[in-house]
Design a protein around this motif. Structure first.
Motif, short mmCIF file in Angstrom:
data_model
loop_
_atom_site.label_atom_id
_atom_site.label_comp_id
_atom_site.label_asym_id
_atom_site.label_seq_id
_atom_site.Cartn_x
_atom_site.Cartn_y
_atom_site.Cartn_z
N HIS A 55 6.57 6.11 13.18
CA HIS A 55 7.33 7.30 13.58
C HIS A 55 7.16 8.41 12.54
CE1 HIS A 55 10.50 9.57 15.62
NE2 HIS A 55 10.85 9.95 14.40
N ASN A 56 7.40 8.11 11.28
CA ASN A 56 7.26 9.14 10.25
C ASN A 56 5.83 9.65 10.16
OD1 ASN A 56 9.95 9.15 9.60
ND2 ASN A 56 9.76 7.71 7.92
N SER A 57 4.87 8.78 10.44
CA SER A 57 3.47 9.21 10.41
C SER A 57 3.21 10.30 11.44
CB SER A 57 2.54 8.01 10.65
OG SER A 57 2.65 7.09 9.59
N LYS A 58 3.94 10.29 12.54
CA LYS A 58 3.78 11.35 13.54
C LYS A 58 4.23 12.70 12.98
CE LYS A 58 3.91 8.36 17.61
NZ LYS A 58 2.57 8.69 18.14
N TYR A 59 5.28 12.70 12.16
CA TYR A 59 5.68 13.95 11.49
C TYR A 59 4.57 14.42 10.56
CZ TYR A 59 10.58 12.61 12.68
OH TYR A 59 11.74 12.25 13.30
N TRP A 60 4.05 13.48 9.78
CA TRP A 60 3.04 13.85 8.77
C TRP A 60 1.72 14.27 9.41
CZ3 TRP A 60 4.78 8.63 6.50
CH2 TRP A 60 6.01 8.79 5.87
N LEU A 61 1.49 13.85 10.65
CA LEU A 61 0.30 14.29 11.38
C LEU A 61 0.58 15.56 12.19
CD1 LEU A 61 -0.94 10.78 12.53
CD2 LEU A 61 -2.16 12.32 10.97
N ASN A 62 1.80 16.09 12.05
CA ASN A 62 2.21 17.33 12.71
C ASN A 62 2.19 17.22 14.23
OD1 ASN A 62 3.22 19.96 12.09
ND2 ASN A 62 1.32 20.86 12.82
N GLY A 72 0.83 -1.19 0.00
CA GLY A 72 0.00 0.00 0.00
C GLY A 72 0.87 1.24 0.00
N GLN A 73 0.56 2.17 -0.90
CA GLN A 73 1.27 3.46 -0.89
C GLN A 73 0.54 4.35 0.11
OE1 GLN A 73 1.37 5.58 -4.62
NE2 GLN A 73 2.92 7.03 -3.91
N TYR A 74 1.14 4.55 1.28
CA TYR A 74 0.45 5.31 2.31
C TYR A 74 0.96 6.76 2.39
CZ TYR A 74 4.48 4.43 5.41
OH TYR A 74 5.73 4.37 5.98
N GLU A 75 2.06 7.04 1.69
CA GLU A 75 2.62 8.39 1.63
C GLU A 75 3.31 8.51 0.29
OE1 GLU A 75 5.75 11.53 2.36
OE2 GLU A 75 6.03 9.45 1.79
N ILE A 76 3.56 9.72 -0.16
CA ILE A 76 4.07 9.95 -1.52
C ILE A 76 5.26 9.05 -1.85
CG2 ILE A 76 5.40 11.65 -2.83
CD1 ILE A 76 3.31 13.65 -2.30
N SER A 77 6.16 8.83 -0.89
CA SER A 77 7.39 8.07 -1.16
C SER A 77 7.48 6.75 -0.41
CB SER A 77 8.62 8.93 -0.78
OG SER A 77 8.61 10.15 -1.47
N ASN A 78 6.39 6.33 0.24
CA ASN A 78 6.48 5.17 1.13
C ASN A 78 5.40 4.12 0.87
OD1 ASN A 78 8.64 5.65 3.43
ND2 ASN A 78 7.76 7.63 2.91
N PHE A 79 5.86 2.85 0.92
CA PHE A 79 5.00 1.71 0.57
C PHE A 79 5.19 0.63 1.63
CE2 PHE A 79 6.48 4.01 -3.08
CZ PHE A 79 5.42 4.07 -3.97
N ALA A 80 4.10 0.01 2.05
CA ALA A 80 4.23 -0.99 3.12
C ALA A 80 3.20 -2.09 2.97
CB ALA A 80 4.04 -0.32 4.49
N LYS A 81 3.57 -3.26 3.51
CA LYS A 81 2.56 -4.30 3.71
C LYS A 81 1.62 -3.81 4.81
CE LYS A 81 5.25 -8.36 2.32
NZ LYS A 81 5.85 -9.65 2.75
N PRO A 82 0.37 -4.27 4.81
CA PRO A 82 -0.59 -3.79 5.82
C PRO A 82 -0.04 -3.98 7.23
CG PRO A 82 -1.72 -5.07 4.14
CD PRO A 82 -0.25 -5.20 3.85
N GLY A 83 -0.10 -2.89 8.03
CA GLY A 83 0.36 -2.96 9.41
C GLY A 83 1.82 -2.61 9.60
N PHE A 84 2.56 -2.41 8.51
CA PHE A 84 4.00 -2.10 8.62
C PHE A 84 4.33 -0.68 8.17
CE2 PHE A 84 4.02 -6.73 8.70
CZ PHE A 84 4.94 -6.99 9.72
N GLU A 85 3.33 0.20 8.11
CA GLU A 85 3.60 1.60 7.82
C GLU A 85 4.48 2.18 8.94
OE1 GLU A 85 -0.31 0.23 6.19
OE2 GLU A 85 0.58 0.22 8.19
N SER A 86 5.35 3.13 8.59
CA SER A 86 6.23 3.73 9.60
C SER A 86 5.41 4.59 10.56
CB SER A 86 7.31 4.60 8.94
OG SER A 86 7.97 5.37 9.91
#
Length: 387
Positions: free
Chosen positions: A259-266, A243-257
């Protein structure tokens, strides 16, 4: 009308910077220094002083993610790694079953002894800086590893029991073609990893590539070729079940970063180490960059180079810019939680513009996300939310 104050949640994320590298890559403008003759143990002492002062000023409530970046954190020797991770656990205690504890690594710098020290110290996610599976291309961008190092490092990590592995790849590199990118993706996906980050090359100032670019000696792919590479990346990863969950990031379900998601959620986060950035209680700070100046500064207080308050307007703009990088987009529930109002009250003009241009679309969660066309023009969309 009085502005509603924004909610300041305690930081649940920690970023720690290890600024040492075996060499400086041709495209790299990160705060990093070649390891030879560096005072590594003195730097770790300084980091401990900063950790102690930081948690005294901003007490830890609950740490959910830790990310150790660089530089190359895995240039630390096993005994240095053990010392460093003991410090982290002391000042930022975590639930080992719940935390996402990531560390960046370079292929070729992770033998079994070092990986064992990392695992024992609580690291449960490793991000390897691979960049390409083409050895000629790796040499041309200043990487000192080759594809054999990649396979050996990943094999070691799996053998030691790491079950959350990611690699970074790059596109738009000098002399890189769509066919080379296709071959790299095939080799990368054959590894069957949990996560892939794939970034386009940005020619940054103060790098060898910038010097070559200024001299017209950097044979970059055309803009059309770069777009074709990105379209190929998105299609290939999607077909492989990522799954492409961010412009540059792809993960199997449940393995999204997480930590980085906290940046993207400000969200707020601790930032420690030379040149590190942090965001706490509505204030952003950047630490002193140089190794010795950073070490010296920690002997008399926090090693902050600059600190400034983020106004409510700036925080809302940041929310939109980083939030729209995620493919699920932004929504009014999150925005209201942070700012006590709705997105449309502040950004109606930009929203209308991009909805009409079909670069943004509404979501079922009462929000907005980039459309398929918008993903290719994301930077243009993001910039429009800056006042």
């Amino acid at each position: 009308m009085q502005e509603t104050p924004r909610a300041e949640a305690a930081a649940t994320a920690v970023y720690i910077h290890i600024p040492f590298c075996t060499n400086k890559c041709h495209y790299c403008d990160f705060n990093s220094y070649v390891l030879k003759d560096q005072p590594v143990m003195e730097y770790l002492d300084a980091l401990e002083r900063e950790m102690e002062l930081t948690v005294r000023q901003y007490p830890v409530e609950k740490v959910e993610t830790i990310f150790v970046g660089g530089g190359t954190p895995t240039v630390l020797l096993p005994n240095q790694m053990e010392r460093f991770l003991n410090m982290v656990r002391t000042y930022f205690p975590v639930d080992p079953e719940q935390v996402e504890f990531s560390m960046e690594a370079n292929p070729g710098t992770t033998d079994e002894e070092k990986l064992a020290a990392m695992k024992e110290g609580g690291v449960n996610r490793i991000s390897f800086g691979v960049q390409s599976f083409n050895n000629e291309l790796l040499a041309a961008i200043g990487r000192i590893h080759n594809t054999d190092d990649v396979y050996r490092s990943l094999e070691n990590a799996k053998k030691l029991g790491f079950r959350n592995l990611s690699i970074d790849l790059m596109f738009g590199l000098p002399k890189q073609t769509v066919e080379i990118m296709k071959a790299t993706l095939q080799e990368a996906l054959a590894l069957d990893l949990q996560h892939y980050s794939i970034y386009s090359l940005k020619v940054e100032e103060n790098t060898l590539f910038h010097t070559l670019f200024q001299r017209n000696q950097l044979p970059l792919p055309s803009e059309e070729e770069e777009v074709d590479m990105y379209l190929l990346i998105m299609q290939t990863l999607m077909e492989a079940g990522y799954g492409q969950y961010e412009i540059s990031n792809f993960a199997k379900p449940g393995f999204e970063s997480r930590h980085n998601s906290k940046y993207w959620l400000n969200h707020s986060y601790y930032g420690l180490g030379a040149g590190a950035h942090g965001y706490m209680r509505g204030q952003r700070h950047m630490n002193i960059k140089g190794i010795q100046p950073y070490i010296d500064a920690t002997k008399s207080g926090l090693p902050v180079m600059e600190q400034f308050e983020v106004t409510r307007q700036e925080a809302m703009e940041d929310f939109m810019m980083v939030g729209l990088r995620m493919l699920k987009g932004v929504n009014n529930a999150d925005f209201s939680q942070q700012f006590g109002s709705k997105i449309e009250e502040h950004f109606e003009q930009a929203l209308t513009k991009w909805l009409n241009a079909k670069l943004l679309e509404r979501t079922e969660e009462d929000g907005y996300r980039l459309s398929k066309e918008g993903i290719l023009l994301g930077n243009e969309v993001f910039a429009s939310f800056l006042s």
